[in-house]
Design a protein around this motif. Structure first.
Motif, PDB file in Angstrom:
ATOM      1  N   GLU A  66       0.834  -1.205   0.000  1.00 39.38           N
ATOM      2  CA  GLU A  66       0.000   0.000   0.000  1.00 39.38           C
ATOM      3  C   GLU A  66       0.870   1.256   0.000  1.00 39.38           C
ATOM      4  OE1 GLU A  66      -2.610  -0.211   3.324  1.00 39.38           O
ATOM      5  OE2 GLU A  66      -3.638  -2.030   2.617  1.00 39.38           O
ATOM      6  N   ARG A  67       1.941   1.227   0.793  1.00 38.77           N
ATOM      7  CA  ARG A  67       2.846   2.377   0.857  1.00 38.77           C
ATOM      8  C   ARG A  67       3.546   2.594  -0.486  1.00 38.77           C
ATOM      9  NH1 ARG A  67       5.418   0.855   4.969  1.00 38.77           N
ATOM     10  NH2 ARG A  67       7.335   0.068   4.011  1.00 38.77           N
ATOM     11  N   GLU A  68       3.927   1.500  -1.142  1.00 43.36           N
ATOM     12  CA  GLU A  68       4.558   1.640  -2.454  1.00 43.36           C
ATOM     13  C   GLU A  68       3.587   2.239  -3.462  1.00 43.36           C
ATOM     14  OE1 GLU A  68       6.715  -1.007  -5.965  1.00 43.36           O
ATOM     15  OE2 GLU A  68       6.801  -1.680  -3.876  1.00 43.36           O
ATOM     16  N   PHE A  69       2.330   1.798  -3.423  1.00 45.98           N
ATOM     17  CA  PHE A  69       1.336   2.381  -4.331  1.00 45.98           C
ATOM     18  C   PHE A  69       1.178   3.878  -4.074  1.00 45.98           C
ATOM     19  CE2 PHE A  69      -3.070   3.848  -4.798  1.00 45.98           C
ATOM     20  CZ  PHE A  69      -3.181   3.782  -6.181  1.00 45.98           C
ATOM     21  N   ASN A 137      11.937  14.373  -6.023  1.00 45.32           N
ATOM     22  CA  ASN A 137      10.720  14.038  -5.284  1.00 45.32           C
ATOM     23  C   ASN A 137      11.002  13.235  -4.014  1.00 45.32           C
ATOM     24  OD1 ASN A 137       8.057  14.760  -6.928  1.00 45.32           O
ATOM     25  ND2 ASN A 137       9.680  14.269  -8.392  1.00 45.32           N
ATOM     26  N   HIS A 138      12.286  13.114  -3.657  1.00 51.92           N
ATOM     27  CA  HIS A 138      12.701  12.491  -2.394  1.00 51.92           C
ATOM     28  C   HIS A 138      12.170  11.064  -2.260  1.00 51.92           C
ATOM     29  CE1 HIS A 138      12.410  16.955  -0.992  1.00 51.92           C
ATOM     30  NE2 HIS A 138      13.514  16.743  -1.692  1.00 51.92           N
ATOM     31  N   ILE A 139      12.320  10.292  -3.327  1.00 49.81           N
ATOM     32  CA  ILE A 139      11.818   8.922  -3.358  1.00 49.81           C
ATOM     33  C   ILE A 139      12.911   7.955  -2.904  1.00 49.81           C
ATOM     34  CG2 ILE A 139      10.831   7.116  -4.800  1.00 49.81           C
ATOM     35  CD1 ILE A 139       9.021   9.552  -4.402  1.00 49.81           C
ATOM     36  N   ILE A 140      12.571   7.119  -1.928  1.00 49.42           N
ATOM     37  CA  ILE A 140      13.467   6.051  -1.481  1.00 49.42           C
ATOM     38  C   ILE A 140      13.194   4.831  -2.352  1.00 49.42           C
ATOM     39  CG2 ILE A 140      14.195   4.620   0.450  1.00 49.42           C
ATOM     40  CD1 ILE A 140      14.698   7.593   0.861  1.00 49.42           C
ATOM     41  N   HIS A 141      14.232   4.234  -2.894  1.00 47.84           N
ATOM     42  CA  HIS A 141      14.016   3.127  -3.829  1.00 47.84           C
ATOM     43  C   HIS A 141      15.173   2.136  -3.752  1.00 47.84           C
ATOM     44  CE1 HIS A 141      17.038   4.683  -6.731  1.00 47.84           C
ATOM     45  NE2 HIS A 141      16.678   5.850  -6.232  1.00 47.84           N
ATOM     46  N   HIS A 142      14.928   0.964  -4.333  1.00 48.86           N
ATOM     47  CA  HIS A 142      15.981  -0.040  -4.438  1.00 48.86           C
ATOM     48  C   HIS A 142      17.019   0.417  -5.467  1.00 48.86           C
ATOM     49  CE1 HIS A 142      13.610  -2.733  -2.000  1.00 48.86           C
ATOM     50  NE2 HIS A 142      12.584  -2.619  -2.827  1.00 48.86           N
ATOM     51  N   PRO A 143      18.250  -0.087  -5.395  1.00 51.95           N
ATOM     52  CA  PRO A 143      19.267   0.296  -6.385  1.00 51.95           C
ATOM     53  C   PRO A 143      18.801   0.019  -7.813  1.00 51.95           C
ATOM     54  CG  PRO A 143      20.285  -0.874  -4.562  1.00 51.95           C
ATOM     55  CD  PRO A 143      18.800  -0.990  -4.362  1.00 51.95           C
ATOM     56  N   ILE A 144      19.135   0.925  -8.711  1.00 50.59           N
ATOM     57  CA  ILE A 144      18.811   0.736 -10.124  1.00 50.59           C
ATOM     58  C   ILE A 144      19.766  -0.300 -10.701  1.00 50.59           C
ATOM     59  CG2 ILE A 144      18.815   1.871 -12.386  1.00 50.59           C
ATOM     60  CD1 ILE A 144      17.961   4.438 -10.853  1.00 50.59           C
ATOM     61  N   TYR A 165       9.591   2.916  -3.026  1.00 51.25           N
ATOM     62  CA  TYR A 165       8.668   2.291  -2.095  1.00 51.25           C
ATOM     63  C   TYR A 165       8.343   3.197  -0.914  1.00 51.25           C
ATOM     64  CZ  TYR A 165      13.120   1.215   0.201  1.00 51.25           C
ATOM     65  OH  TYR A 165      14.363   1.311   0.774  1.00 51.25           O
ATOM     66  N   ASP A 166       8.956   4.390  -0.864  1.00 56.38           N
ATOM     67  CA  ASP A 166       8.644   5.325   0.214  1.00 56.38           C
ATOM     68  C   ASP A 166       9.112   6.719  -0.197  1.00 56.38           C
ATOM     69  OD1 ASP A 166       7.623   6.179   2.587  1.00 56.38           O
ATOM     70  OD2 ASP A 166       8.920   4.953   3.858  1.00 56.38           O
ATOM     71  N   GLN A 167       8.582   7.725   0.501  1.00 60.35           N
ATOM     72  CA  GLN A 167       8.930   9.112   0.205  1.00 60.35           C
ATOM     73  C   GLN A 167       9.276   9.819   1.506  1.00 60.35           C
ATOM     74  OE1 GLN A 167       5.860  11.280  -1.891  1.00 60.35           O
ATOM     75  NE2 GLN A 167       7.351  12.613  -2.863  1.00 60.35           N
ATOM     76  N   GLU A 168      10.371  10.575   1.487  1.00 62.88           N
ATOM     77  CA  GLU A 168      10.829  11.287   2.671  1.00 62.88           C
ATOM     78  C   GLU A 168      10.763  12.793   2.432  1.00 62.88           C
ATOM     79  OE1 GLU A 168      11.554   9.725   5.362  1.00 62.88           O
ATOM     80  OE2 GLU A 168      11.842   7.662   4.706  1.00 62.88           O
ATOM     81  N   GLU A 169      10.911  13.554   3.510  1.00 60.20           N
ATOM     82  CA  GLU A 169      10.944  15.007   3.363  1.00 60.20           C
ATOM     83  C   GLU A 169      12.193  15.452   2.623  1.00 60.20           C
ATOM     84  OE1 GLU A 169      10.383  17.124   6.964  1.00 60.20           O
ATOM     85  OE2 GLU A 169       8.418  16.241   7.398  1.00 60.20           O
ATOM     86  N   SER A 170      13.270  14.704   2.780  1.00 62.91           N
ATOM     87  CA  SER A 170      14.505  14.990   2.052  1.00 62.91           C
ATOM     88  C   SER A 170      15.334  13.719   1.991  1.00 62.91           C
ATOM     89  CB  SER A 170      15.304  16.109   2.737  1.00 62.91           C
ATOM     90  OG  SER A 170      15.694  15.700   4.037  1.00 62.91           O
ATOM     91  N   LEU A 171      16.239  13.663   1.020  1.00 62.55           N
ATOM     92  CA  LEU A 171      17.132  12.519   0.886  1.00 62.55           C
ATOM     93  C   LEU A 171      18.445  12.805   1.599  1.00 62.55           C
ATOM     94  CD1 LEU A 171      16.677  11.503  -2.868  1.00 62.55           C
ATOM     95  CD2 LEU A 171      15.575  10.511  -0.856  1.00 62.55           C
ATOM     96  N   SER A 172      19.033  11.780   2.153  1.00 59.63           N
ATOM     97  CA  SER A 172      20.330  11.924   2.803  1.00 59.63           C
ATOM     98  C   SER A 172      21.431  11.928   1.748  1.00 59.63           C
ATOM     99  CB  SER A 172      20.558  10.769   3.777  1.00 59.63           C
ATOM    100  OG  SER A 172      20.740   9.557   3.061  1.00 59.63           O
ATOM    101  N   PRO A 173      22.611  12.450   2.078  1.00 58.94           N
ATOM    102  CA  PRO A 173      23.738  12.360   1.139  1.00 58.94           C
ATOM    103  C   PRO A 173      24.046  10.919   0.739  1.00 58.94           C
ATOM    104  CG  PRO A 173      24.237  13.906   2.906  1.00 58.94           C
ATOM    105  CD  PRO A 173      22.954  13.229   3.286  1.00 58.94           C
ATOM    106  N   GLN A 174      23.803   9.981   1.657  1.00 62.56           N
ATOM    107  CA  GLN A 174      24.044   8.572   1.342  1.00 62.56           C
ATOM    108  C   GLN A 174      23.095   8.075   0.255  1.00 62.56           C
ATOM    109  OE1 GLN A 174      23.775   9.836   4.422  1.00 62.56           O
ATOM    110  NE2 GLN A 174      25.832   9.495   5.257  1.00 62.56           N
TER     111      GLN A 174
END
Length: 255
Positions: A66-69, A137-144, A165-174
Motif C-alpha cells: 500500500e505504501r509503495e502504491f 521528489n525524495h523517493i526512497i528506492h531499491h538500487p537501479i 517504495y517510500d517518500q521522505e521530506e529529504s534525501l540523505s547524502p548517502q
C-alpha cells in the motif's frame, strides 16, 4: 502484450465480471516479495505487481505494498512506468496496476549482446532524467539495476519499472551517493559488453563508483560531465557498430 519475458506462464483466472483476462505470470520480473504479471483489463494490456502468497496475508507486507502504491501513484515522468490503480484480482489479491510496456530489460539485452548506440545514448540521457526526477521528489528506492531498466521494442525508449517504495521530506547524502554509484555499476557493465572501447565514458562510470569524496556530488554534475565528454564517444561507437553490421551483411550475402 507487455514485457517480453522468456519464462512467462499462463495463470487461469475466473472473473465473472469479465473485467480481467489473459493473466500471465512473468518469473523473469519476480521481486523478493512480489510476483509480476501481465493481464488484460477491459481488453487493455496492463502490468500487475502483487504480493507472493506467503506474504499476502501478513499485515506488515500488506502495508508495504500500500505504501509503495501511495508513493508511486503521484509520480509522472516519461521514463518511469506509470502506476494507475490498486485493486483486487481474483486469485491474486491486491495488486498495483501499471501501464503496459512492450520491450526488453537491459539485462536481457546485455546477455543477448543486443546493445545499440541508441540504448547507450538513452542511458546517458533518459536514465539520468528519471533519476534526477526521483531525487527531486525524495523517493526512497531499491538500487537501479539492468533488471529494472526496460527499453521499448520499437523506439528503444527507456522505462524504469521499480522506482520507489517510500517518500521522505529529504534525501540523505548517502541516498544520493548510492544512486550515482548504482548508475556507475550499470554503465560499467554496459561498457564491458560493447564492441568499442570508450575511455572517457569509462572514466565517468568509474568516477560514479569512486570512494573517498571523489564521486560526483549530484546528478546534475554527472550529467554535465557526460554532455561534455560523450558526443565523440557516441560517434565512435556508432561508426564501429555500422562497420560490424556491414561486415555481417557481406558475410551473409556470400554464404
Amino acid at each position: 502484450m507487455a514485457y517480453i519475458s522468456k519464462e512467462e506462464k499462463k495463470i487461469p483466472i475466473e472473473d465473472p465480471s469479465g473485467k480481467w483476462s489473459d493473466l500471465t505470470l512473468l518469473p523473469e520480473w519476480e521481486e523478493q516479495y512480489y510476483n509480476v504479471y501481465t493481464a488484460r483489463k477491459h481488453g487493455k494490456w496492463v502490468m500487475l505487481k502483487a504480493l507472493k502468497k506467503e506474504y499476502a496475508s501478513q499485515p506488515e507486507y500488506c502495508k508495504m505494498i500500500e505504501r509503495e502504491f501511495d508513493t508511486r501513484y503521484n509520480l509522472a515522468h516519461p521514463n518511469i512506468v506509470m502506476v494507475n490503480d490498486f485493486e483486487e484480482l481474483p486469485g491474486i489479491g491486491m495488486a498495483i496496476v501499471t501501464d503496459d510496456v512492450y520491450g526488453y530489460s537491459l539485462r536481457r539485452l546485455i546477455d543477448e549482446k543486443r546493445l545499440t548506440p541508441k540504448i547507450l545514448y538513452r542511458l546517458q540521457t533518459q536514465l539520468l532524467d528519471a533519476m534526477d526526477y526521483i531525487q527531486e521528489n525524495h523517493i526512497i528506492h531499491h538500487p537501479i539495476t539492468p533488471e529494472t531498466i526496460i527499453f521499448t521494442e520499437y523506439t528503444e525508449n527507456l522505462k524504469l519499472i521499480d522506482v520507489g517504495y517510500d517518500q521522505e521530506e529529504s534525501l540523505s547524502p548517502q541516498d544520493t551517493s548510492e544512486d550515482i554509484r548504482s548508475y556507475g555499476r550499470v554503465m560499467n557493465e554496459v561498457l564491458d559488453n560493447l564492441p568499442a572501447k570508450l575511455p572517457r565514458l569509462r572514466h565517468i562510470a568509474e568516477k560514479c563508483e569512486a570512494k573517498g569524496g571523489k564521486q560526483y556530488g549530484s546528478i546534475p554534475a554527472l550529467r554535465l560531465d557526460i554532455e561534455r565528454r560523450s558526443s565523440g564517444q557516441i560517434y565512435l561507437f556508432i561508426s564501429i557498430f555500422i562497420m560490424l553490421m556491414s561486415c555481417l551483411l557481406v558475410w551473409l550475402a556470400l554464404r
